[in-house]
Write a protein that holds these residues in place. Structure first.
Motif, short mmCIF file in Angstrom:
data_model
loop_
_atom_site.label_atom_id
_atom_site.label_comp_id
_atom_site.label_asym_id
_atom_site.label_seq_id
_atom_site.Cartn_x
_atom_site.Cartn_y
_atom_site.Cartn_z
N ARG A 68 -21.58 -44.70 31.42
CA ARG A 68 -21.06 -45.83 30.64
C ARG A 68 -21.87 -46.10 29.37
NH1 ARG A 68 -16.91 -48.28 32.14
NH2 ARG A 68 -17.48 -50.06 30.86
N GLY A 69 -22.78 -45.17 29.02
CA GLY A 69 -23.50 -45.29 27.76
C GLY A 69 -24.83 -45.99 27.80
N TYR A 70 -25.36 -46.24 28.98
CA TYR A 70 -26.68 -46.86 29.10
C TYR A 70 -27.75 -45.79 28.88
CZ TYR A 70 -24.65 -51.14 30.85
OH TYR A 70 -23.94 -52.31 30.96
N SER A 124 -31.10 -48.37 40.37
CA SER A 124 -31.62 -47.58 41.48
C SER A 124 -31.20 -46.13 41.26
CB SER A 124 -31.06 -48.10 42.80
OG SER A 124 -29.65 -47.93 42.82
N LEU A 125 -31.84 -45.22 41.99
CA LEU A 125 -31.49 -43.80 41.86
C LEU A 125 -30.01 -43.53 42.13
CD1 LEU A 125 -34.64 -42.15 43.49
CD2 LEU A 125 -34.12 -42.39 41.05
N PRO A 126 -29.39 -44.12 43.17
CA PRO A 126 -27.99 -43.82 43.39
C PRO A 126 -27.05 -44.36 42.31
CG PRO A 126 -28.88 -45.11 45.24
CD PRO A 126 -29.98 -44.87 44.27
N ALA A 127 -27.47 -45.40 41.59
CA ALA A 127 -26.61 -46.03 40.58
C ALA A 127 -26.82 -45.49 39.17
CB ALA A 127 -26.83 -47.54 40.59
N LYS A 128 -27.89 -44.79 38.94
CA LYS A 128 -28.24 -44.37 37.59
C LYS A 128 -27.12 -43.59 36.90
CE LYS A 128 -31.80 -42.00 34.95
NZ LYS A 128 -33.08 -41.31 34.99
N GLY A 129 -26.47 -42.69 37.61
CA GLY A 129 -25.40 -41.89 37.02
C GLY A 129 -24.24 -42.74 36.53
N LEU A 130 -23.90 -43.78 37.27
CA LEU A 130 -22.82 -44.69 36.87
C LEU A 130 -23.13 -45.31 35.51
CD1 LEU A 130 -20.28 -46.50 37.48
CD2 LEU A 130 -21.88 -48.06 38.59
N TRP A 185 -37.37 -46.49 39.99
CA TRP A 185 -36.10 -46.85 39.37
C TRP A 185 -36.27 -46.87 37.86
CZ3 TRP A 185 -39.57 -50.25 41.22
CH2 TRP A 185 -39.84 -51.42 40.51
N ASP A 186 -35.16 -46.98 37.14
CA ASP A 186 -35.18 -47.00 35.68
C ASP A 186 -34.62 -48.31 35.15
OD1 ASP A 186 -35.95 -44.26 34.66
OD2 ASP A 186 -34.41 -43.73 36.12
N LYS A 187 -35.26 -48.82 34.14
CA LYS A 187 -34.70 -49.92 33.36
C LYS A 187 -33.83 -49.25 32.31
CE LYS A 187 -36.07 -54.37 31.70
NZ LYS A 187 -37.19 -55.25 31.44
N MET A 188 -32.60 -49.73 32.15
CA MET A 188 -31.66 -49.13 31.22
C MET A 188 -31.02 -50.23 30.39
SD MET A 188 -29.89 -46.42 33.85
CE MET A 188 -29.28 -45.26 32.61
N SER A 189 -30.51 -49.86 29.20
CA SER A 189 -29.86 -50.86 28.37
C SER A 189 -28.68 -50.26 27.62
CB SER A 189 -30.86 -51.47 27.38
OG SER A 189 -31.21 -50.54 26.38
N LYS A 190 -27.83 -51.15 27.20
CA LYS A 190 -26.67 -50.79 26.38
C LYS A 190 -26.48 -51.91 25.36
CE LYS A 190 -21.77 -49.62 26.74
NZ LYS A 190 -20.67 -49.39 27.71
N HIS A 191 -26.23 -51.51 24.12
CA HIS A 191 -26.02 -52.48 23.05
C HIS A 191 -24.52 -52.60 22.74
CE1 HIS A 191 -30.28 -51.59 22.62
NE2 HIS A 191 -30.37 -52.78 22.12
N ARG A 192 -24.14 -53.78 22.30
CA ARG A 192 -22.75 -54.04 21.93
C ARG A 192 -22.33 -53.16 20.80
NH1 ARG A 192 -20.83 -60.03 20.67
NH2 ARG A 192 -23.01 -60.28 21.07
#
Length: 152
Positions: free
Chosen positions: A125-127, A115-121, A145-152
């Motif tokens: 963290r590298g997403y 969500s917009l309020p959580a995107k910065g968090l 909203w944005d779909k975001m991802s982070k790889h190991r």
């Protein structure tokens, strides 16, 4: 702070964290139709099902107060909320770190629909954003909203 798996008896706690956070924070970012969508989407029945499926976790402050919650499903972090009075104190980051540790045990990529309020968090963290999403909600309001991802 401690994090533990939610049990059926914790339904009201998880529901309260989720709905209080949406009701107090989201109106700063979204129109009323979008806020109503979030509240309806995270119904008691949806929360209860996720708890019974063993997907929900609760984060507690040092004084034993439930401060936040997160739901882990497949390779996704879902329903991550921290009560407004505990925001900016590291609870959200701790929940994301916990979720990543759990999910990266079995997957190489963690997904979140932020969500917009959580995107910065998540960005901190590298997403990275992989997709921009939007939908029309009640009253002709839009939810973005944005779909975001982070790889190991």
């Amino acid at each position: 702070m401690t994090i533990r798996k939610a049990e059926p008896k914790d339904l009201q706690i998880v529901f309260k964290i989720t709905h209080t956070t949406i009701s107090e924070i989201y109106p700063r970012y979204y129109p009323s139709g979008a806020v109503k969508f979030f509240l309806d989407y995270h119904s008691k029945d949806a929360v209860a099902k996720d708890i019974s499926d063993g997907k929900v976790f609760i984060c507690y402050a040092p004084d034993g107060t439930a401060a936040g919650t997160a739901t882990l499903c497949g390779n996704e972090i879902q329903r991550l909320y921290v009560l407004p009075e505990y925001q900016g104190m590291g609870f959200g980051g701790a929940l994301v770190e916990f979720a990543e540790q759990e999910l990266f045990k079995t997957v190489d990529e963690v997904i979140v629909e932020a969500s917009l309020p959580a995107k910065g968090l998540y960005k901190k963290r590298g997403y990275t954003e992989t997709e921009y999403l939007n939908m029309e909600a009640e009253n002709g309001d839009f939810l973005c909203w944005d779909k975001m991802s982070k790889h190991r």
